[in-house]
Scaffold this active site. Structure first.
Site, PDB file in Angstrom:
ATOM      1  N   SER A 135       0.837  -1.208   0.000  1.00 20.09           N
ATOM      2  CA  SER A 135       0.000   0.000   0.000  1.00 20.09           C
ATOM      3  C   SER A 135       0.867   1.251   0.000  1.00 20.09           C
ATOM      4  CB  SER A 135      -0.900   0.008   1.244  1.00 20.09           C
ATOM      5  OG  SER A 135      -1.528   1.254   1.422  1.00 20.09           O
ATOM      6  N   TYR A 175      -2.405  -0.125  10.016  1.00 21.34           N
ATOM      7  CA  TYR A 175      -2.568  -0.732   8.696  1.00 21.34           C
ATOM      8  C   TYR A 175      -1.285  -0.585   7.884  1.00 21.34           C
ATOM      9  CZ  TYR A 175      -4.041  -1.218   3.833  1.00 21.34           C
ATOM     10  OH  TYR A 175      -4.134  -1.583   2.516  1.00 21.34           O
TER      11      TYR A 175
END
Length: 325
Positions: free
Chosen positions: A127, A152
């Site tokens: 990501s 995350y």
């Protein structure tokens, strides 16, 4: 070829599996169908995939190591496209255990399965959030990524490091893809475009954080899938024969778009103004993302290119059709 796609009922997993099937490959898709967002949407994606030749679905959680290992033992995979993960920056603030299980334990299980059953190439989702508080723009895969601003992001960086160690120790070949703000038809309901569209069609205000002073490198789903399709045929090269390699790629359009411009595009596509509710920056958010995609372009001769206005328009068309509005 038979390709395993994890997280196949998810947004990117669905589009990737569909492309693979249309290209003539056999695809085994797994997903645990959790209720992080509307399971009805996930099942609708699966229904679309089950109409395609060569597709088979197995309900499975990657955290269940015995089940995953049995799947690899019973079905050899030429490639693995690992897209299963607990997504969402804000959700991680209140639910850290879910991220530790899915994104860390689950990914470790995938690596173990690949270690023992030797697919030719492992592609896994990272990501853009790994860049965290970096201020140098555009973000390059050569940049240090030592300061994640959300759990995350930390789990995604941990995935990259785990893959690096497995490639070094066991000769795997892996490509980690740092996705930049993916959007498009069949998108996730927790993402801004989906939430904004839903609210505007209901006559409700939309929440715009940091007073709108934000920008994202919005990347249309077709560009994501084309990147995966090209990369899967080109595993990274190892320095020595028989050795492994782990290579990272930014997958973004390479052109940050102001959030307010993104909202303007949505207003144009819907043919209505938005009621804008301006709010402070939320914890875990970054102000701007911008991808340097030179590594991707050099490796597979591709540069994501769908303009935001076209992509937003395609999403709105899908949304109206899917929800019969």
């Amino acid at each position: 070829m038979t390709v395993l796609v994890t997280g196949v009922a998810g947004f990117i997993g669905f589009h990737t599996a569909r492309r693979l099937c249309l290209d003539g490959h056999a695809v085994v898709g797994i997903d645990n169908l959790n209720d992080y967002y509307d399971v009805t949407l996930k099942r609708a994606r699966l229904k679309e995939l089950e109409c395609l030749p060569g597709f088979r679905f197995e309900k499975m959680d990657i955290v269940d190591k015995p089940a995953l290992m049995a799947l690899f033992r019973d079905q050899p995979f030429s490639e693995v496209v690992h897209l299963a993960a607990q997504a969402g920056v804000r959700y991680s603030l209140d639910n850290p255990d879910v991220y530790a299980q899915s994104n860390l334990v689950g990914f470790l299980n995938v690596l173990e399965a690949c270690r023992h059953h030797r697919p030719e190439h492992l592609i896994y989702a990272s990501s853009s959030s790994v860049y965290g508080s970096n201020s140098k723009m555009p973000f390059s895969v050569e940049d240090a990524v030592d300061h994640p601003v959300s759990l995350y992001a930390a789990t995604k960086r941990a995935n990259e490091l785990l893959a690096e160690s497995y490639c070094h120790l066991y000769g795997l070949k892996a490509s980690g893809l740092r996705f930049f703000t993916v959007y498009g038809p069949w998108g996730r309901p927790d993402m801004a475009l989906f939430r904004f569209t839903e609210a505007m069609l209901k006559g409700l205000p939309i929440d715009i954080y940091n007073q709108g002073r934000m920008a994202r490198d919005f990347t249309y789903i077709d560009d994501i899938v084309e990147s995966i399709a090209r990369l899967r045929t080109r595993p990274p090269l190892a320095d020595e024969p028989g050795a492994g390699a782990n290579r990272l790629f930014n997958i973004g359009r390479g052109q940050p778009v102001a959030l307010l411009e993104f909202v303007d595009c949505l207003e144009a596509a819907l043919g209505m103004p938005a009621q804008r509710n301006y709010l402070p920056l939320q914890a875990g958010d970054v102000v701007k993302t911008w991808a340097d995609v030179s590594a991707l372009t050099e490796w597979v001769d591709f540069h994501p290119q769908v303009p935001v206005a076209a992509g937003v328009g395609a999403f709105v068309t899908w949304y109206r059709q899917f929800y019969q509005i």
